[in-house]
Design a protein around this motif. Structure first.
Motif, PDB file in Angstrom:
ATOM      1  N   ASP A  87     -12.117  78.564 -21.161  1.00 33.01           N
ATOM      2  CA  ASP A  87     -12.037  77.311 -21.914  1.00 33.01           C
ATOM      3  C   ASP A  87     -10.626  76.738 -21.829  1.00 33.01           C
ATOM      4  O   ASP A  87     -10.439  75.534 -21.621  1.00 33.01           O
ATOM      5  CB  ASP A  87     -12.404  77.544 -23.383  1.00 33.01           C
ATOM      6  N   ALA A  88      -9.633  77.609 -22.006  1.00 30.44           N
ATOM      7  CA  ALA A  88      -8.240  77.168 -21.946  1.00 30.44           C
ATOM      8  C   ALA A  88      -7.887  76.655 -20.552  1.00 30.44           C
ATOM      9  O   ALA A  88      -7.196  75.632 -20.401  1.00 30.44           O
ATOM     10  CB  ALA A  88      -7.309  78.319 -22.342  1.00 30.44           C
ATOM     11  N   ALA A  89      -8.381  77.348 -19.522  1.00 30.73           N
ATOM     12  CA  ALA A  89      -8.111  76.915 -18.142  1.00 30.73           C
ATOM     13  C   ALA A  89      -8.742  75.556 -17.865  1.00 30.73           C
ATOM     14  O   ALA A  89      -8.149  74.702 -17.186  1.00 30.73           O
ATOM     15  CB  ALA A  89      -8.641  77.957 -17.162  1.00 30.73           C
ATOM     16  N   PHE A  90      -9.946  75.339 -18.391  1.00 27.40           N
ATOM     17  CA  PHE A  90     -10.618  74.045 -18.227  1.00 27.40           C
ATOM     18  C   PHE A  90      -9.799  72.937 -18.884  1.00 27.40           C
ATOM     19  O   PHE A  90      -9.615  71.857 -18.307  1.00 27.40           O
ATOM     20  CB  PHE A  90     -12.019  74.104 -18.841  1.00 27.40           C
ATOM     21  N   ALA A  91      -9.319  73.192 -20.117  1.00 26.51           N
ATOM     22  CA  ALA A  91      -8.530  72.185 -20.832  1.00 26.51           C
ATOM     23  C   ALA A  91      -7.276  71.822 -20.045  1.00 26.51           C
ATOM     24  O   ALA A  91      -6.948  70.646 -19.879  1.00 26.51           O
ATOM     25  CB  ALA A  91      -8.172  72.697 -22.224  1.00 26.51           C
TER      26      ALA A  91
END
Length: 336
Positions: A87-91
């Motif tokens: 999720d953090a990488a996507f953001a």
């Protein structure tokens, strides 16, 4: 994690007319309904990576070029799911493609919940809002934009009804919370429209599996109760939007009545008011003393005692708050 498409539109003019109008509608909602002028301001988006916040980031990105305001993003990794790193990488990746500064931080929400004696959902919410406040102060952000939409508003209304919330609080969450500088540009837009917009750009958002966990009240309302209501009334969402608008008008009306000193409501002030106004005023005074929902039954008993001038009568409210009938009126106190 699916790769982002190579050709994400960069400007409002690059969107299909349908979706450009969608973005402009949200902009008018902020400007006309919430009465917020974003020109020259700095707006921080709470970006989880789900469809709602992804839509919000994109929409504000497109509007910022037209409205001359700055958009940033913050993602908080709650450390609760194995896929949270994705999720953090996507953001980060989405913000990089859009040229938006993105802050990514992590908190041990499970530990916070244990230390504070809170549920996981409440602890996560507390961590997010604390981070938003810290970044607003340190980063000079004027507003924090959140992705709550019409489905969320409908859930919120039902949950307030279940808890016994009175009017106008029953109309749901605020579109703008000036105390915390929170703004919800998508509040009257259905989730299905948000998903269609993001999908039209070829972006695959992140899904949070915990949204299906029936142990959480909000999930039971979303996945079990709301579908039954929609089956009986397919236009329920529009009804909630109307309720929200009516509630907002009434909040403005009551705000003037509820202004001023609240520790003591003297008899002359109360005698000039209708019972409905007195009940609203009692609740407003109690709310100012801190958290804890003032129950309607006790408010009615309080008003009856005041009308009968039962001097010395005490009424206890959640949050260690007390209302006492005095010879001069009603006195409110809280023990902390």
């Amino acid at each position: 994690m699916p790769a982002l498409p190579a050709d994400i539109p960069q400007t409002l003019q690059d969107l299909l007319p349908k979706w450009a109008h969608f973005c402009l509608y949200a902009g008018r909602f902020v400007e006309e309904e919430l009465r917020i002028d974003l020109t020259g301001r700095r707006v921080l988006v709470g970006l989880s990576g789900g469809v709602d916040s992804t839509c919000l980031l994109l929409l504000l990105h497109y509007l910022s070029q037209r409205g001359d305001f700055t958009v940033g993003a913050v993602h908080l990794d709650h450390g609760l799911r194995p896929e949270s790193g994705g999720d953090a990488a996507f953001a980060r990746s989405l913000c990089e493609r859009l040229g938006i500064d993105c802050t990514v931080e992590s908190r041990d929400v499970a530990r916070l919940a244990e230390e504070r004696g809170l549920g996981i959902e409440e602890a996560g919410r507390e961590a997010r809002y604390k981070l938003y406040a810290q970044l607003r102060e340190s980063g000079g952000w004027d507003f924090v934009a959140l992705g709550h939409q019409l489905d969320d508003l409908s859930e919120d209304v039902l949950m307030r009804l279940i808890r016994g919330t009175g009017w106008p609080g029953l109309s749901g969450m605020a579109g703008y919370d000036p105390g915390r500088a929170l703004v919800r540009p998508l509040l009257l837009l259905p989730k299905s429209t948000l998903a269609a917009f993001v999908s039209s750009l070829g972006i695959v958002w992140r899904e949070d599996a915990s949204n299906a966990d029936p142990a959480m009240t909000r999930n039971r309302v979303r996945n079990e109760i709301l579908p039954l209501i929609e089956k009986e009334n397919p236009a329920f969402w529009q009804s909630v939007a109307r309720l929200w608008r009516i509630g907002r008008v009434e909040r403005d009306f009551w705000a003037e009545l509820e202004s001023g000193a609240c520790e003591i409501l003297d008899n002359s002030r109360l005698e000039a008011l209708h019972k409905a106004q007195r009940l609203h005023l009692y609740k407003a005074c109690l709310d100012r003393l801190g958290s804890g929902q003032a129950l309607a039954d006790t408010l009615f008993k309080l008003d009856s005692a005041w009308q009968e001038r039962r001097v010395g009568a005490d009424f206890q409210f959640p949050g260690r708050k007390t209302a006492r009938i005095a010879a001069s009126g009603v006195v409110f106190t809280a023990k902390h």
